[in-house]
Design a protein around this motif. Structure first.
Motif, short mmCIF file in Angstrom:
data_model
loop_
_atom_site.label_atom_id
_atom_site.label_comp_id
_atom_site.label_asym_id
_atom_site.label_seq_id
_atom_site.Cartn_x
_atom_site.Cartn_y
_atom_site.Cartn_z
N SER A 120 -25.48 -19.55 10.48
CA SER A 120 -26.92 -19.82 10.63
C SER A 120 -27.78 -18.66 10.12
CB SER A 120 -27.24 -20.09 12.11
OG SER A 120 -27.22 -18.87 12.85
N LEU A 121 -27.16 -17.50 9.87
CA LEU A 121 -27.94 -16.31 9.46
C LEU A 121 -27.61 -15.85 8.04
CD1 LEU A 121 -27.70 -14.27 12.80
CD2 LEU A 121 -29.59 -15.70 12.01
N ARG A 122 -27.01 -16.74 7.26
CA ARG A 122 -26.53 -16.34 5.93
C ARG A 122 -27.65 -15.73 5.09
NH1 ARG A 122 -23.66 -21.13 4.04
NH2 ARG A 122 -21.77 -20.38 5.04
N GLU A 123 -28.80 -16.36 5.11
CA GLU A 123 -29.92 -15.86 4.27
C GLU A 123 -30.42 -14.51 4.76
OE1 GLU A 123 -33.22 -18.54 3.63
OE2 GLU A 123 -31.81 -20.15 3.17
N GLU A 124 -30.61 -14.40 6.07
CA GLU A 124 -31.14 -13.15 6.64
C GLU A 124 -30.20 -11.97 6.38
OE1 GLU A 124 -31.03 -16.03 8.14
OE2 GLU A 124 -32.91 -16.44 9.18
N LEU A 125 -28.90 -12.27 6.34
CA LEU A 125 -27.90 -11.19 6.22
C LEU A 125 -27.50 -10.90 4.77
CD1 LEU A 125 -25.64 -12.15 9.28
CD2 LEU A 125 -27.22 -10.22 9.12
N ALA A 126 -28.05 -11.67 3.84
CA ALA A 126 -27.68 -11.47 2.43
C ALA A 126 -28.04 -10.05 2.00
CB ALA A 126 -28.39 -12.50 1.55
N GLY A 127 -27.12 -9.40 1.32
CA GLY A 127 -27.36 -8.05 0.78
C GLY A 127 -27.17 -6.94 1.79
N LYS A 128 -26.93 -7.29 3.06
CA LYS A 128 -26.84 -6.25 4.10
C LYS A 128 -25.39 -5.90 4.44
CE LYS A 128 -31.20 -7.18 6.04
NZ LYS A 128 -32.16 -6.91 7.05
N ILE A 129 -25.25 -4.71 4.99
CA ILE A 129 -23.96 -4.34 5.60
C ILE A 129 -23.91 -5.00 6.97
CG2 ILE A 129 -22.59 -2.45 6.53
CD1 ILE A 129 -23.69 -0.68 4.30
N VAL A 130 -22.87 -5.78 7.18
CA VAL A 130 -22.67 -6.48 8.45
C VAL A 130 -21.38 -5.94 9.08
CG1 VAL A 130 -22.23 -8.73 9.52
CG2 VAL A 130 -23.84 -8.56 7.60
N VAL A 131 -21.53 -5.35 10.25
CA VAL A 131 -20.39 -4.70 10.91
C VAL A 131 -19.86 -5.63 12.00
CG1 VAL A 131 -19.59 -2.64 12.11
CG2 VAL A 131 -21.51 -2.49 10.50
N ALA A 141 -11.31 -12.16 12.41
CA ALA A 141 -12.74 -12.43 12.60
C ALA A 141 -13.53 -11.81 11.45
CB ALA A 141 -13.21 -11.88 13.94
N ALA A 142 -13.14 -10.61 11.04
CA ALA A 142 -13.88 -9.92 9.96
C ALA A 142 -13.78 -10.70 8.65
CB ALA A 142 -13.34 -8.51 9.79
N GLN A 143 -12.59 -11.23 8.36
CA GLN A 143 -12.45 -12.03 7.13
C GLN A 143 -13.21 -13.35 7.26
OE1 GLN A 143 -8.16 -11.25 7.47
NE2 GLN A 143 -8.14 -11.42 5.24
N GLN A 144 -13.29 -13.86 8.47
CA GLN A 144 -14.10 -15.06 8.68
C GLN A 144 -15.57 -14.75 8.36
OE1 GLN A 144 -15.16 -16.71 12.77
NE2 GLN A 144 -13.57 -18.13 12.12
N ALA A 145 -16.01 -13.59 8.83
CA ALA A 145 -17.40 -13.18 8.54
C ALA A 145 -17.61 -13.06 7.02
CB ALA A 145 -17.71 -11.85 9.22
N ALA A 146 -16.65 -12.46 6.33
CA ALA A 146 -16.79 -12.28 4.88
C ALA A 146 -16.81 -13.64 4.17
CB ALA A 146 -15.66 -11.41 4.36
N ALA A 147 -16.02 -14.58 4.69
CA ALA A 147 -15.98 -15.92 4.07
C ALA A 147 -17.30 -16.65 4.27
CB ALA A 147 -14.82 -16.72 4.65
N VAL A 148 -17.86 -16.48 5.45
CA VAL A 148 -19.11 -17.18 5.79
C VAL A 148 -20.32 -16.50 5.13
CG1 VAL A 148 -20.64 -17.67 7.75
CG2 VAL A 148 -18.20 -18.07 7.96
N PRO A 204 -20.84 -14.64 1.94
CA PRO A 204 -20.38 -14.12 0.65
C PRO A 204 -21.33 -13.11 0.02
CG PRO A 204 -21.12 -16.40 0.45
CD PRO A 204 -21.11 -16.09 1.90
N ASP A 205 -22.60 -13.12 0.45
CA ASP A 205 -23.58 -12.21 -0.15
C ASP A 205 -23.82 -10.96 0.70
OD1 ASP A 205 -23.94 -14.01 -2.27
OD2 ASP A 205 -25.38 -15.17 -1.09
#
Ligand SMILES: NC(=O)c1ccc[n+]([C@@H]2O[C@H](COP(=O)([O-])OP(=O)(O)OC[C@H]3O[C@@H](n4cnc5c(N)ncnc54)[C@H](OP(=O)(O)O)[C@@H]3O)[C@@H](O)[C@H]2O)c1
Length: 217
Positions: free
Chosen positions: A84-95, A118-125, A127-128
């Protein structure tokens, strides 16, 4: 070490134990902290309880505003929230500090995750975004304990983006006592997440809040 001075830190699910604990330590280290929640009111209450200039808002607003975003929600809500936050998180470092664990009569055990971790799930969801895995083994109880001046552990930091892992190592190290240590690529996040089940077993046996230290580095 990478300069992280002044970077604002947003925490999704920051109303929980882990999110509040990390928020408290980063706020004490002088970082602007934004607590995220599904409820702006709960976020503000958590921010008020932390003080030191912490602010609260809905997760989406925090994801959009913060310089770096930590994901501290239970595994059950992880994928849907990040989708649900793909756009907001685009280009950011997500820890991502999420430990997919189950609990039964024998204690904690690692859940299998389709994407590997879980981390790879985050990376899959996302991509930006630049996904980094870290802070899996830090005890929220210790982070919140005002009598603990120094948090005695290494934080393993994993990821495929060297600049991003360097930054998160530096960020971990702003917490007194903590050292951020590179722990490998994201494809090796499963073991790090799963090791939390062993640490929980150690904590139960020894009535402790155990952390890990890596030697000879
Ligand atoms: N506790 C620890 O010591 C510790 C240590 C290392 C890593 N972790 C990891 O950090 C994460 C958070 O742990 P925690 O103990 O703080 O968990 P928690 O208190 O159960 O949850 C944290 C916050 O997540 C939000 N949340 C709950 N269910 C959600 C859902 N389905 N979708 C979106 N948001 C949801 C809630 O905030 P709102 O209701 O305000 O939205 C809640 O306050 C977990 O993945 C855990 O594995 C925890």
């Amino acid at each position: 070490m990478t300069d992280v001075n002044g970077i604002s830190i947003g925490i999704l699910g920051g109303t929980g134990d882990q999110g509040k604990g990390l928020a408290r330590r980063f706020a004490l280290a002088g970082h602007p902290v934004l607590i995220g929640s599904r409820s702006a009111q709960r976020a503000q209450e958590a921010a008020d309880s932390i003080g030191h200039g912490a602010r609260g808002a809905e997760n989406a607003a925090v994801a959009a505003e913060a310089g770096i975003v930590i994901v501290a929600v239970p595994y059950e809500g992880h994928k849907a929230l990040l989708e649900s936050l793909r756009e907001e998180l685009a280009g950011k470092i997500v820890v991502d500090c999420v430990n997919p664990l189950g609990f039964d009569k024998q204690g904690a055990y690692a859940l299998l995750v389709e994407e590997g971790s879980a981390a790879q799930q985050a990376a899959a969801v996302l991509p930006d975004s630049r996904v980094v895995a870290a802070f899996h083994h830090v005890s929220a109880v210790v982070l919140m304990d005002p009598s603990v001046d120094k948090v005695d552990l290494d934080v393993l930091v994993l990821g495929d983006d060297r600049e991003a892992t360097d930054l998160v190592q530096a960020l971990a190290s702003v917490i007194p006592g903590v050292r951020g240590v590179y722990g490998g690529r994201l494809r090796n996040a499963f073991q790090v997440e799963a090791l939390t089940a062993n640490i929980i077993s150690i904590n139960r046996r020894y009535k402790a809040h155990a952390g890990i230290r890596v030697t000879d580095i």
